[in-house]
Write a protein that holds these residues in place. Structure first.
Motif, PDB file in Angstrom:
ATOM      1  N   ILE A 494       0.829  -1.205   0.000  1.00 30.27           N
ATOM      2  CA  ILE A 494       0.000   0.000   0.000  1.00 30.27           C
ATOM      3  C   ILE A 494       0.866   1.258   0.000  1.00 30.27           C
ATOM      4  O   ILE A 494       0.520   2.250  -0.634  1.00 30.27           O
ATOM      5  N   GLU A 495       2.004   1.194   0.658  1.00 27.46           N
ATOM      6  CA  GLU A 495       2.852   2.399   0.713  1.00 27.46           C
ATOM      7  C   GLU A 495       3.379   2.733  -0.677  1.00 27.46           C
ATOM      8  O   GLU A 495       3.246   3.872  -1.148  1.00 27.46           O
ATOM      9  N   GLY A 496       3.935   1.735  -1.351  1.00 26.97           N
ATOM     10  CA  GLY A 496       4.465   1.961  -2.698  1.00 26.97           C
ATOM     11  C   GLY A 496       3.367   2.388  -3.656  1.00 26.97           C
ATOM     12  O   GLY A 496       3.563   3.248  -4.520  1.00 26.97           O
ATOM     13  N   GLN A 497       2.183   1.799  -3.469  1.00 21.08           N
ATOM     14  CA  GLN A 497       1.061   2.091  -4.356  1.00 21.08           C
ATOM     15  C   GLN A 497       0.432   3.452  -4.075  1.00 21.08           C
ATOM     16  O   GLN A 497      -0.519   3.846  -4.740  1.00 21.08           O
ATOM     17  N   SER A 498       0.951   4.148  -3.068  1.00 20.56           N
ATOM     18  CA  SER A 498       0.407   5.465  -2.751  1.00 20.56           C
ATOM     19  C   SER A 498       1.091   6.562  -3.561  1.00 20.56           C
ATOM     20  O   SER A 498       0.695   7.719  -3.496  1.00 20.56           O
ATOM     21  N   ALA A 499       2.126   6.182  -4.291  1.00 16.68           N
ATOM     22  CA  ALA A 499       2.840   7.199  -5.090  1.00 16.68           C
ATOM     23  C   ALA A 499       1.896   7.781  -6.135  1.00 16.68           C
ATOM     24  O   ALA A 499       1.097   7.054  -6.729  1.00 16.68           O
ATOM     25  N   TRP A 500       1.979   9.073  -6.337  1.00  8.49           N
ATOM     26  CA  TRP A 500       1.081   9.751  -7.278  1.00  8.49           C
ATOM     27  C   TRP A 500       1.445   9.427  -8.718  1.00  8.49           C
ATOM     28  O   TRP A 500       2.626   9.405  -9.065  1.00  8.49           O
ATOM     29  N   GLY A 501       0.442   9.124  -9.535  1.00  9.75           N
ATOM     30  CA  GLY A 501       0.698   8.963 -10.968  1.00  9.75           C
ATOM     31  C   GLY A 501       0.817   7.520 -11.429  1.00  9.75           C
ATOM     32  O   GLY A 501       1.262   7.265 -12.544  1.00  9.75           O
ATOM     33  N   LEU A 502       0.433   6.556 -10.589  1.00  9.24           N
ATOM     34  CA  LEU A 502       0.576   5.153 -10.991  1.00  9.24           C
ATOM     35  C   LEU A 502      -0.583   4.656 -11.859  1.00  9.24           C
ATOM     36  O   LEU A 502      -0.504   3.591 -12.442  1.00  9.24           O
ATOM     37  N   LEU A 503      -1.671   5.404 -11.916  1.00 12.80           N
ATOM     38  CA  LEU A 503      -2.812   4.955 -12.720  1.00 12.80           C
ATOM     39  C   LEU A 503      -2.428   5.066 -14.204  1.00 12.80           C
ATOM     40  O   LEU A 503      -2.127   6.160 -14.690  1.00 12.80           O
ATOM     41  N   PRO A 504      -2.413   3.932 -14.922  1.00  8.94           N
ATOM     42  CA  PRO A 504      -1.939   3.996 -16.313  1.00  8.94           C
ATOM     43  C   PRO A 504      -2.926   4.726 -17.230  1.00  8.94           C
ATOM     44  O   PRO A 504      -4.125   4.457 -17.188  1.00  8.94           O
ATOM     45  N   ALA A 505      -2.395   5.644 -18.030  1.00 10.79           N
ATOM     46  CA  ALA A 505      -3.235   6.320 -19.026  1.00 10.79           C
ATOM     47  C   ALA A 505      -3.719   5.257 -20.007  1.00 10.79           C
ATOM     48  O   ALA A 505      -3.021   4.282 -20.281  1.00 10.79           O
ATOM     49  N   GLY A 506      -4.936   5.426 -20.473  1.00 11.95           N
ATOM     50  CA  GLY A 506      -5.487   4.481 -21.437  1.00 11.95           C
ATOM     51  C   GLY A 506      -6.298   3.361 -20.800  1.00 11.95           C
ATOM     52  O   GLY A 506      -7.031   2.648 -21.487  1.00 11.95           O
TER      53      GLY A 506
END
Ligand code: MSP
Length: 529
Positions: A494-506
């Motif tokens: 969860i900590e790593g996944q909290s970084a901003w911008g991980l949602l892939p475009a497309g």
């Protein structure tokens, strides 16, 4: 980060008496344990969550007799009620221990035989009082009298039984008074919250008597190997269910107990803190096992100032509330609204209020608006945002979320952790409102700005769903699916996944049904009293 890479994390609920079906009070302990267990899974721990049933003792024997059933039949008949309720409430336990199982008898015999051999047990006759409902021994000085002058239990106010001349086995609990006090002193976080710690310390300072751990006048229990005419006192049995559930002396689970013990948390109601903070650590000290990290004594759920319980006849069943609020609405309310550790008055008014304001208006509404606009302006796909999008008011709130949330979870402050997530949800609603994507969409020169706003709002939704998952596993998983992301059940970082911008475009974004349809109190025909 693979599952369990941070090590093991073991947590337990009480082992519930089978004399009544699970109600809101028992569900409360269980959901709290499941919420922390789910969080620590997301956090990379290899989590064990042990629950189960306390199927021995006089109380169960009496209830079975009233029902005209053998104790075993009665217990068997009650198991589905518990398992179905935990399934309904999405409690993801790893073991369900019934104290009538052979593996529990093996644990109890082995543990107490060891203490017998170490010289911690002796036989003597017992004079005193016993409350069957509380399954507790009392000295005369502890009792209260009712209006007829009859001695009653100081906890439940029911008449107590006089026990005289019964030969019992005793555990030398009194030898542990100083060791326990020293332990509490050196481990200030063992008993939580602090108010409970003070109560336990003054109780122990008042003097400990040796504890009767056997009964010979009835036989519903586990016979001791060193004296077969004596069965284990129900608490000398039940506490050890925690060991059984973590694989103690289990030939099929070699090495597991050693990896999973000591438990991180025992979640218990405040009425059973003493058993867990006095008797249990003394048993463990005598046997030479490490003491659990913490016992958390939560408060009672009250309606109109009274403790909810099946026997008081004021309990609505969990399934009734789930019909109205859904599983996630149910879990969220109890974890968010009642400060864990305090008593909490619950009411339909308040439940509807919290559900509508946090879940329907703030979170559900956000998802619906943002996902809708993604459909409308970006053909249902996560837009490609320009690099400048990373600078926005939401990313800085998200950057602080892990630390705040984790600090709260370590304290079992479920209210504080939920508030931290709702802060991001509230800020995202404001951000959308202030940026007015519907106006940006009208101006082709603002295409980049529009992409930034929608991307950031979707990204916030991804992060909010992840942090709400321990409370609201269904809707959070649904949001991740709708964002074209993997199964939240499998997430371990969860900590790593909290970084901003991980949602892939497309990624495809699906707009579905409202996560939390608004509720109208006047249309709900269910009363908690
Ligand atoms: N069998 C023992 C526990 C043995 S653990 C080794 C027992 N069982 S119980 O079924 O009576 O209660 C289990 C838990 O439910 C307790 O922690 C108790 O505090 C909790 N609750 C029962 N009614 C409650 C409320 N109204 N509110 C909150 N929790 C309450 O004790």
């Amino acid at each position: 980060m693979p599952q369990g890479s941070k090590g093991t994390f073991s947590i337990t609920t009480p082992i519930y008496y089978v004399n009544a079906a699970p109600h809101l009070g028992t569900a409360y302990s269980t959901i709290a344990a499941d919420t922390i267990a789910r969080y620590e899974r997301l956090n990379g721990y290899d989590v064990a969550l042990v629950t189960g049933l306390d199927e021995h003792g006089e109380k169960v024997a009496d209830t079975a007799e009233e029902k005209g059933m053998s104790p075993q039949k009665w217990c068997d008949s009650m198991v589905p009620a518990f398992k179905d309720t935990w399934d309904l409430l999405d409690v993801d336990y790893t073991d369900f221990v019934r104290t009538t199982e052979p593996r529990q008898a093996r644990t109890v015999r082995k543990f107490w035989n060891d203490l017998y051999e170490k010289g911690y047990l002796y036989k003597s006759s017992y004079e005193g009082w016993y409350c069957v409902h509380e399954e507790t021994y009392y000295a005369e000085s502890d009792l209260e009298k009712d209006e007829n002058g009859t001695y009653v239990c100081p906890e439940c106010h029911r008449p107590v039984e006089r026990m005289a001349g019964e030969q019992n086995w005793f555990f030398k609990l009194s030898e542990f008074q100083d060791k326990l006090l020293k332990y509490y002193d050196e481990h200030p976080d063992f008993i939580r919250p602090r108010t409970r710690r003070n109560e336990v310390i003054s109780f122990v300072k008042g003097g400990l008597k040796d504890l009767s751990i056997s009964r010979s006048t009835f036989d519903l229990g586990i016979p001791y190997p060193f004296d077969k005419g004596h069965v284990a006192y129900v608490w000398a049995d039940a506490l050890l269910a925690y060991f059984t559930g973590l694989g103690y002396a289990d030939p099929d689970r070699k090495g597991e107990f050693e990896r999973r013990w000591p438990a991180q948390f025992h979640i218990v109601g405040k009425d059973i803190v003493r058993f867990h903070c006095v008797i249990w650590p003394a048993m463990l000290m005598a046997a030479g096992y490490p003491i659990p990290n913490a016992v958390f004594g939560h408060g009672f759920l009250l309606t109109k100032g009274e403790k909810m319980s099946k026997s008081r006849g004021n309990s609505v069943m969990p399934a009734d509330l789930v019909k109205v609020f859904g599983v996630d609405g149910y879990r969220y309310y109890f974890m968010r609204d009642i400060q864990f550790g305090h008593d909490g008055s619950i009411s339909m008014e308040r439940m509807v209020q919290v559900y509508n304001s946090d879940l329907a208006n703030t979170w559900g509404n956000l998802v619906s608006r943002v996902f809708n606009m993604t459909g409308k302006y970006f053909d249902g796909k996560v837009p490609q945002a320009p690099a400048s999008a990373a600078e926005n008011p939401l990313s800085s709130i998200a950057a602080k979320l892990y630390k705040t949330y984790d600090d709260c979870m370590q304290e079992l402050d479920f209210t504080g952790a939920a508030d931290a997530v709702m802060e991001l949800a509230g800020a995202t609603n404001h951000y959308v409102e202030d940026s007015a994507p519907w106006a940006l969409a009208k101006d082709p020169a603002k295409a980049d700005e529009l992409a930034s706003v929608i991307y950031n709002a979707l990204e916030a939704c991804r992060i909010i769903a992840m942090y709400l998952w321990p409370y609201c596993p269904n809707t959070s998983s649904d949001v991740w699916k709708r964002l074209g992301l993997s199964d939240l059940n499998k997430l371990t970082d969860i900590e790593g996944q909290s970084a901003w911008g991980l949602l892939p475009a497309g990624n495809p974004v699906q707009n579905g049904d409202a996560l939390f349809p608004r509720l109208d109190l006047d249309k709900i025909d269910l009363h908690l009293e």
